[in-house]
Design an enzyme around this catalytic site. Structure first.
Site, short mmCIF file in Angstrom:
data_model
loop_
_atom_site.label_atom_id
_atom_site.label_comp_id
_atom_site.label_asym_id
_atom_site.label_seq_id
_atom_site.Cartn_x
_atom_site.Cartn_y
_atom_site.Cartn_z
N TRP A 56 0.75 -1.27 -0.01
CA TRP A 56 0.09 0.02 -0.13
C TRP A 56 0.90 1.32 0.02
O TRP A 56 1.56 1.46 1.13
CB TRP A 56 -0.87 -0.30 1.32
CG TRP A 56 -1.72 1.22 1.41
CD1 TRP A 56 -2.86 1.49 0.46
CD2 TRP A 56 -1.75 2.01 2.27
NE1 TRP A 56 -3.38 2.73 0.83
CE2 TRP A 56 -2.70 3.12 1.95
CE3 TRP A 56 -0.90 2.28 3.36
CZ2 TRP A 56 -3.02 4.22 2.98
CZ3 TRP A 56 -1.35 3.41 4.19
CH2 TRP A 56 -2.18 4.44 3.98
N ALA A 57 1.03 1.86 -0.89
CA ALA A 57 1.60 3.11 -1.40
C ALA A 57 0.93 4.19 -1.94
O ALA A 57 1.13 4.42 -3.36
CB ALA A 57 3.07 2.90 -1.96
N PRO A 58 0.12 4.67 -1.60
CA PRO A 58 -1.13 5.73 -2.24
C PRO A 58 -0.45 6.97 -2.72
O PRO A 58 -0.93 7.36 -3.83
CB PRO A 58 -2.01 6.34 -1.13
CG PRO A 58 -1.35 5.88 0.11
CD PRO A 58 -0.33 4.82 -0.04
N GLY B 28 -4.87 2.93 -3.52
CA GLY B 28 -3.43 2.99 -3.42
C GLY B 28 -2.57 1.89 -3.19
O GLY B 28 -1.28 1.87 -2.93
N ASP C 252 1.95 -1.07 24.71
CA ASP C 252 2.70 0.09 25.17
C ASP C 252 2.23 1.35 24.68
O ASP C 252 1.39 1.72 24.04
CB ASP C 252 4.29 -0.14 24.43
CG ASP C 252 5.00 1.23 24.66
OD1 ASP C 252 5.34 1.40 25.69
OD2 ASP C 252 5.22 1.81 23.67
N GLU D 111 -0.77 -0.48 29.11
CA GLU D 111 0.21 0.39 29.92
C GLU D 111 -0.39 1.73 29.93
O GLU D 111 -0.30 2.47 28.90
CB GLU D 111 1.51 0.42 29.23
CG GLU D 111 2.44 1.14 30.10
CD GLU D 111 3.36 2.23 29.52
OE1 GLU D 111 3.88 3.11 29.87
OE2 GLU D 111 3.57 2.00 27.96
#
Length: 663
Positions: A70-72, A99, A336, A391
């Protein structure tokens, strides 16, 4: 209606929360909307969270290869690597909707896959501005860093004989006793330790100590070792600095054979700013995976912040959770940085006093909140015994209520603002200590002294031998170290967490190799050799930790209702409480012992000492008679119906020690 029922339940717990009903309904409505969209657009969350099966690099059953990204913002995408002699243009991806980019490669003439196991790969991204970027796939399952480079390589991991699990997952325990560990520092040697070392040398210790769960830190690949694993660069890759993916799978499988669950310390709160071996600017834009502009930058952590409203970011992160469970066998997660996720201010410069206005309003990041609700809902629907821990230092209400009750869905909250509380109340003038209610376990923090070193400091270098009399510093420190752990274990909450090494009073502090310490590993290790040296008192602290856990396993106070504290006497430095049919009696006074001390008890009957920190085996002075029976009397005391007297001809509350657990 599901939210309404659940919200009413929550409001019965806290009548002052009635004003928050609209917020709870609103949050649940957003969650339901997102869940419905998943059903309509992706065929449900089960299929959606399996996206790791099609994104990244895959060998299919016929040995053809599928690559998807995915690289729009990309203008063009190519694949290069060992397989094509690093030709930058010979293998272009085809542009798809939304994308996405896809490349399919047929098998070679001999029917072998076009890309072999252990081959190096790169994604070549051409931007609309004319840049050519070399990237690691965000879905890469294995990356390594050559000794001659600071940049990681993407390795196509497809072993001919993958590890096959041999043991079933343990069931979720009623009492959760967690051993938090870092694989790299789990050795006395000044080096990065391995998965195999942990499997063969550390797992037996954890089993012996009575812990039923391990929380593994710094597993998701991070380029900077000193980040403690919190600047993740490759989210689907188990850190190669400790070994191979198959060795981590074996570690988890062996833990399961010992009846121990394994949690991953998952970092979905932010990501490293690295570009060539991270997610940052993957497609050349500022907003691929992350918020663009200032909202995408953490003001303190110098890292990027995910855009949880993005459909493809949800795909990436939710699939990431599924990957670690399905591929490696993890049993759940410690999430985290939840505080940073929950609020637009990320908790920076904001105190949390418990006022409800602090937890509801425009400063709450509802996109992040809905992502956490989705994650917990999906995980608990797919995996019955999955454990999730948040956390969070803010104390967000309903964080650990089920999603169907209008909550966030976590099983536990790890209140990370509190581990240093014991440091704040350590030995004061005259050696006294203030009794303070705490809800977490003491542990070592990066760059700080361990709890034992705060108590005993440099005397640990010269006076920890059991062959010589204890000096006052070691005596007081050894006794307090045991009492602090037991008080936290009994009074702190519904689970107990210990950081690796604290069980035997690890000395010094924790620090990772970096420029500031000349890249030294001296403090980035756990000196288990100290426990194995019989004449040192570390063994005595270790045995106490073991017996504390075993006593809890027998009486189950962690799974019991919250403790009733009947005595908290500042002058006497005495604290007494009951939990799970067990009476805990502590005397923290540095000089005073007590006789004729009345102990309030709810349940009448006969009591006997079951755990005594003053026992000789634990480095105590052996002043209590464990064969003494203590009988209650129907004498009300400290708002309890019964009580018992510690008479002069019976064991005194000597100092410093705990004179119980009694049952």
């Amino acid at each position: 209606s599901g939210c309404l029922t659940g919200t009413h339940f929550v409001l019965q717990l806290d009548v002052f929360a009635r004003l928050l009903l609209p917020f709870c309904l609103g949050r649940y409505g957003l969650f339901q909307k997102q869940l419905t969209l998943l059903e309509e657009a992706e065929g449900g969350f089960d299929q959606f969270t399996r996206s790791y099966e099609s994104f990244g690099a895959h060998r299919l059953s016929d040995n053809s290869m599928l690559f998807r990204e995915w690289a729009p913002a990309a203008e063009a995408v190519f694949l290069t690597g060992d397989f094509n002699g690093w030709d930058k243009f010979s293998h272009p991806y085809k542009k798809k909707q939304f994308g996405k980019w896809e490349l399919q490669l047929p098998p070679k003439e001999d029917n072998s896959p076009a890309v072999a196991h252990n081959s190096k790969l790169k994604v070549v991204v051409h931007t609309k501005g004319g840049e050519r970027l070399y990237r690691i796939s965000p879905w890469a399952t294995y990356v390594t860093k050559p000794s001659t480079s600071v940049i990681y390589d993407w390795i196509f991991w497809d072993p001919p004989h993958p590890y096959v699990r041999k043991h079933p997952r343990p069931r979720k325990p009623c009492s959760l006793r967690i051993y938090e560990a870092h694989v790299g520092i789990a050795s006395p040697e000044c080096k990065v330790a391995s998965y195999s070392n942990f499997t063969h040398n550390v797992l037996p210790r954890i089993k012996d100590l009575g812990y039923n769960c391990i929380q593994l830190m710094a597993i998701m690949e991070h380029a900077y070792y000193a980040s403690f694993g919190y600047q993740v660069t490759s989210f689907f890759s188990a850190s190669s600095r400790y070994g191979t993916p198959e060795e981590l799978k074996e570690l988890i499988d062996v833990a399961h054979s010992l009846g121990i669950m394994v949690l991953l310390d998952v970092v979905h709160s932010h990501a490293s700013k690295n570009t060539e071996d991270g997610l940052n600017h993957f497609d050349g834009s500022d907003s691929c995976f992350f918020h663009g502009g200032a909202r995408g930058e953490h003001p303190v952590w110098d890292s990027r912040l995910f855009n949880y409203s993005s459909w493809e970011v949800l795909r990436f992160l939710l699939s990431n959770l599924r990957w670690w469970i399905d591929e490696y066998g993890f049993d759940g997660f410690r999430f985290d940085g939840v505080t940073s996720m929950l609020y637009h201010h990320h908790g920076v410069g904001s105190g949390f006093s418990g006022n409800y206005a602090e937890y509801f309003g425009l400063h709450v990041d509802e996109d992040s909140l809905v992502y956490l609700m989705l994650a917990n809902h999906i995980l608990h629907m797919l995996y019955q015994d999955c454990i999730t821990i948040a956390e969070d230092v803010s104390g967000m209400p309903t964080l650990c209520r089920p999603v169907q009750e209008g909550g966030c869905g976590f099983d536990y909250r790890l209140a990370m603002a509190i581990p240093d509380k014991w440091i704040q109340v350590r030995a004061l003038k005259g050696g006294s200590i203030i009794i303070t209610h705490t809800t977490n376990v003491p542990c070592a923090l990066v760059g700080d002294k361990t709890l034992a070193f705060w108590l005993m400091d440099k005397d640990m270098y010269t006076n920890m031998s059991a062959l010589i009399p204890m000096n006052p510093v070691i005596d007081r420190g050894v006794q307090l170290h045991k009492m602090i752990r037991l008080l936290t274990h009994g009074l702190g909450g519904e689970g107990y967490l210990n950081f690796m090494g604290n069980e035997f009073g690890h000395p010094e502090w924790l620090d990772f190799p970096r420029v500031g310490n000349s890249e030294s590993y001296h403090y980035a290790r756990r000196q288990f050799n100290l426990v194995d040296t019989d004449h040192l008192r570390y063994w005595q602290l270790y045995v106490f930790d073991r017996d504390m856990n075993r006593t809890e396993a027998k009486y189950g106070w962690l799974a019991a209702a919250p403790a009733y504290v009947s005595t908290k006497h500042e002058g006497d430095k005495v604290i007494i409480f009951e939990r799970g049919d067990v009476v805990f009696v502590f005397n923290f006074h540095p000089t005073n012992s007590y006789s004729s001390y009345r102990v309030a008890v709810g349940t009448p009957g006969k009591y006997r000492i079951k755990l005594d920190s003053d026992d000789l085996e634990y480095g105590g002075h052996g002043r209590l008679d464990h064969n003494t029976d203590f009988f209650t009397e129907p004498i009300p005391f400290n708002e309890r119906a019964n009580s018992m007297q510690v008479d002069p001809d019976r064991p005194h509350l000597y100092t410093p020690k705990v004179t119980s657990v009694w049952d």
